[in-house]
Scaffold this motif. Structure first.
Motif, PDB file in Angstrom:
ATOM      1  N   ASP A  78      -9.689   6.328  19.574  1.00 54.49           N
ATOM      2  CA  ASP A  78     -10.004   7.762  19.582  1.00 54.49           C
ATOM      3  C   ASP A  78     -11.427   7.967  19.067  1.00 54.49           C
ATOM      4  O   ASP A  78     -11.688   7.832  17.869  1.00 54.49           O
ATOM      5  N   PRO A  79     -12.384   8.308  19.947  1.00 55.33           N
ATOM      6  CA  PRO A  79     -13.772   8.491  19.505  1.00 55.33           C
ATOM      7  C   PRO A  79     -13.916   9.561  18.428  1.00 55.33           C
ATOM      8  O   PRO A  79     -14.767   9.453  17.541  1.00 55.33           O
ATOM      9  N   PHE A  81     -11.762  10.264  16.085  1.00 53.48           N
ATOM     10  CA  PHE A  81     -11.306   9.703  14.809  1.00 53.48           C
ATOM     11  C   PHE A  81     -12.337   8.728  14.251  1.00 53.48           C
ATOM     12  O   PHE A  81     -12.660   8.760  13.061  1.00 53.48           O
ATOM     13  N   THR A  82     -12.874   7.868  15.102  1.00 51.13           N
ATOM     14  CA  THR A  82     -13.840   6.869  14.614  1.00 51.13           C
ATOM     15  C   THR A  82     -15.171   7.534  14.228  1.00 51.13           C
ATOM     16  O   THR A  82     -15.824   7.092  13.284  1.00 51.13           O
ATOM     17  N   THR A  83     -15.546   8.608  14.934  1.00 50.98           N
ATOM     18  CA  THR A  83     -16.749   9.336  14.535  1.00 50.98           C
ATOM     19  C   THR A  83     -16.558   9.995  13.173  1.00 50.98           C
ATOM     20  O   THR A  83     -17.466   9.995  12.328  1.00 50.98           O
ATOM     21  N   ALA A  84     -15.358  10.541  12.948  1.00 50.85           N
ATOM     22  CA  ALA A  84     -15.054  11.115  11.637  1.00 50.85           C
ATOM     23  C   ALA A  84     -15.114  10.037  10.552  1.00 50.85           C
ATOM     24  O   ALA A  84     -15.584  10.285   9.439  1.00 50.85           O
ATOM     25  N   ALA A  85     -14.657   8.831  10.893  1.00 48.58           N
ATOM     26  CA  ALA A  85     -14.711   7.724   9.928  1.00 48.58           C
ATOM     27  C   ALA A  85     -16.159   7.356   9.608  1.00 48.58           C
ATOM     28  O   ALA A  85     -16.481   7.009   8.462  1.00 48.58           O
ATOM     29  N   ASP A  86     -17.025   7.424  10.607  1.00 46.89           N
ATOM     30  CA  ASP A  86     -18.452   7.169  10.361  1.00 46.89           C
ATOM     31  C   ASP A  86     -19.028   8.217   9.397  1.00 46.89           C
ATOM     32  O   ASP A  86     -19.803   7.885   8.492  1.00 46.89           O
ATOM     33  N   LYS A  87     -18.652   9.477   9.597  1.00 49.95           N
ATOM     34  CA  LYS A  87     -19.121  10.546   8.704  1.00 49.95           C
ATOM     35  C   LYS A  87     -18.569  10.343   7.293  1.00 49.95           C
ATOM     36  O   LYS A  87     -19.253  10.592   6.299  1.00 49.95           O
ATOM     37  N   PHE A  88     -17.313   9.896   7.224  1.00 46.42           N
ATOM     38  CA  PHE A  88     -16.693   9.635   5.926  1.00 46.42           C
ATOM     39  C   PHE A  88     -17.482   8.566   5.164  1.00 46.42           C
ATOM     40  O   PHE A  88     -17.685   8.682   3.956  1.00 46.42           O
ATOM     41  N   GLU A  89     -17.957   7.541   5.877  1.00 43.25           N
ATOM     42  CA  GLU A  89     -18.728   6.476   5.219  1.00 43.25           C
ATOM     43  C   GLU A  89     -20.027   7.028   4.630  1.00 43.25           C
ATOM     44  O   GLU A  89     -20.444   6.611   3.540  1.00 43.25           O
ATOM     45  N   ARG A  90     -20.663   7.958   5.338  1.00 41.14           N
ATOM     46  CA  ARG A  90     -21.897   8.541   4.809  1.00 41.14           C
ATOM     47  C   ARG A  90     -21.601   9.364   3.551  1.00 41.14           C
ATOM     48  O   ARG A  90     -22.346   9.307   2.563  1.00 41.14           O
ATOM     49  N   ILE A  91     -20.506  10.107   3.576  1.00 41.24           N
ATOM     50  CA  ILE A  91     -20.126  10.884   2.396  1.00 41.24           C
ATOM     51  C   ILE A  91     -19.736   9.939   1.263  1.00 41.24           C
ATOM     52  O   ILE A  91     -20.026  10.197   0.087  1.00 41.24           O
ATOM     53  N   ASN A  92     -19.100   8.823   1.607  1.00 42.10           N
ATOM     54  CA  ASN A  92     -18.706   7.850   0.592  1.00 42.10           C
ATOM     55  C   ASN A  92     -19.923   7.314  -0.165  1.00 42.10           C
ATOM     56  O   ASN A  92     -19.877   7.143  -1.391  1.00 42.10           O
ATOM     57  N   ARG A  93     -21.003   7.047   0.565  1.00 44.70           N
ATOM     58  CA  ARG A  93     -22.216   6.565  -0.112  1.00 44.70           C
ATOM     59  C   ARG A  93     -22.735   7.620  -1.094  1.00 44.70           C
ATOM     60  O   ARG A  93     -23.167   7.285  -2.202  1.00 44.70           O
ATOM     61  N   ASP A  94     -22.676   8.886  -0.703  1.00 44.53           N
ATOM     62  CA  ASP A  94     -23.117   9.954  -1.603  1.00 44.53           C
ATOM     63  C   ASP A  94     -22.192  10.053  -2.821  1.00 44.53           C
ATOM     64  O   ASP A  94     -22.652  10.310  -3.942  1.00 44.53           O
ATOM     65  N   LEU A  95     -20.889   9.855  -2.593  1.00 43.72           N
ATOM     66  CA  LEU A  95     -19.945   9.927  -3.718  1.00 43.72           C
ATOM     67  C   LEU A  95     -20.201   8.791  -4.711  1.00 43.72           C
ATOM     68  O   LEU A  95     -20.160   8.998  -5.925  1.00 43.72           O
ATOM     69  N   LEU A  96     -20.471   7.600  -4.214  1.00 43.66           N
ATOM     70  CA  LEU A  96     -20.725   6.470  -5.111  1.00 43.66           C
ATOM     71  C   LEU A  96     -21.963   6.737  -5.971  1.00 43.66           C
ATOM     72  O   LEU A  96     -21.965   6.421  -7.176  1.00 43.66           O
ATOM     73  N   ALA A  97     -23.001   7.322  -5.371  1.00 43.83           N
ATOM     74  CA  ALA A  97     -24.202   7.663  -6.147  1.00 43.83           C
ATOM     75  C   ALA A  97     -23.874   8.734  -7.185  1.00 43.83           C
ATOM     76  O   ALA A  97     -24.338   8.668  -8.336  1.00 43.83           O
ATOM     77  N   LEU A  98     -23.063   9.712  -6.770  1.00 43.41           N
ATOM     78  CA  LEU A  98     -22.657  10.782  -7.693  1.00 43.41           C
ATOM     79  C   LEU A  98     -21.867  10.207  -8.876  1.00 43.41           C
ATOM     80  O   LEU A  98     -22.076  10.594 -10.030  1.00 43.41           O
ATOM     81  N   LEU A  99     -20.964   9.268  -8.595  1.00 41.64           N
ATOM     82  CA  LEU A  99     -20.142   8.690  -9.665  1.00 41.64           C
ATOM     83  C   LEU A  99     -20.996   7.895 -10.644  1.00 41.64           C
ATOM     84  O   LEU A  99     -20.740   7.897 -11.853  1.00 41.64           O
ATOM     85  N   THR A 100     -22.021   7.219 -10.120  1.00 40.48           N
ATOM     86  CA  THR A 100     -22.952   6.514 -11.012  1.00 40.48           C
ATOM     87  C   THR A 100     -23.628   7.502 -11.944  1.00 40.48           C
ATOM     88  O   THR A 100     -23.746   7.253 -13.158  1.00 40.48           O
ATOM     89  N   ASP A 101     -24.058   8.643 -11.395  1.00 38.56           N
ATOM     90  CA  ASP A 101     -24.718   9.662 -12.211  1.00 38.56           C
ATOM     91  C   ASP A 101     -23.746  10.322 -13.188  1.00 38.56           C
ATOM     92  O   ASP A 101     -24.157  10.804 -14.250  1.00 38.56           O
ATOM     93  N   TRP A 102     -22.463  10.380 -12.821  1.00 32.41           N
ATOM     94  CA  TRP A 102     -21.466  10.965 -13.722  1.00 32.41           C
ATOM     95  C   TRP A 102     -21.170  10.026 -14.888  1.00 32.41           C
ATOM     96  O   TRP A 102     -20.989  10.467 -16.021  1.00 32.41           O
ATOM     97  N   GLN A 103     -21.157   8.746 -14.608  1.00 29.10           N
ATOM     98  CA  GLN A 103     -20.761   7.774 -15.633  1.00 29.10           C
ATOM     99  C   GLN A 103     -21.925   7.336 -16.521  1.00 29.10           C
ATOM    100  O   GLN A 103     -21.693   6.763 -17.593  1.00 29.10           O
TER     101      GLN A 103
END
Length: 201
Positions: A78-79, A81-103
């Motif tokens: 399902d294109p 679904f996989t496109t949404a997964a690609d967007k999720f990965e970009r948001i995931n990178r932002d979340l990891l940076a945010l968590l570093t700044d939180w901790q």
């Protein structure tokens, strides 16, 4: 939708080690049915259990890897679904940076643990989390439309965000509570397994 035999073991793999109740909550299934499925997985050598908790065996992981392509073929093909997964990965990178700044916080040219004694600093991070939460909601809608059981993650993320906003700092990244990071990490693991992808380093 995949059958409960596979889903129960999949849910267990997502959580690494868990009780049947925890796996049932993850899947939106009855604890009794999940208990039976996990006991069957033990009998097949796909899981081990002790003191009420279960873990997937290497043989169970191999069986899952063999079963995933067919079980989740519709999502993999399902294109949308996989496109949404690609967007999720970009948001995931932002979340990891945010968590570093939180901790941790910058101090004297290095980063030191955040003791959460600067409300302005923490508020700025929570504002970023709010923006990220809104961005993620659109992506999660695409996932839940195709796989309704993923709606459980949406509820967990909403609840963790609300508790963090209410001043419960552990609900951003704490590992002893169902924090935003814990729920997000499990959702990420769930998606990676469904799509046959690997976690970025």
């Amino acid at each position: 939708m995949a059958d409960l035999r596979l889903l129960a073991l999949h849910g267990l793999a997502v959580k690494s080690a868990a009780t049947p109740d925890a796996v049932a909550d993850l899947l939106g299934q009855s604890p009794e049915d999940v208990q039976q499925a996990l006991e069957a997985a033990v009998a097949e050598g796909h899981a081990i259990g002790a003191k009420g908790r279960f873990m997937v065996t290497p043989g169970g992981r191999a069986w899952l890897d063999e079963s995933y392509p067919q079980a989740f073929a519709a999502h993999r093909d399902d294109p949308g679904f996989t496109t949404a997964a690609d967007k999720f990965e970009r948001i995931n990178r932002d979340l990891l940076a945010l968590l570093t700044d939180w901790q941790s916080i910058p101090a004297g040219g290095e980063r030191v643990p955040n003791t959460h004694t600067d409300p302005d600093y923490d508020r700025a991070i929570l504002d970023r989390l709010g923006d990220l939460h809104d961005r993620a909601a659109k992506v999660l809608q695409r996932f839940t439309a195709a796989e309704p059981r993923l709606e459980a993650y949406v509820g967990r993320l909403d609840a963790a965000y609300d508790r963090a906003l209410a001043g419960e700092a552990d609900y951003v990244s704490g590992v002893r509570v169902d924090s935003y990071h814990v729920a997000w990490h499990e959702l990420h693991e769930d998606l990676l397994r469904m799509l046959g992808r690997t976690r970025e380093e």
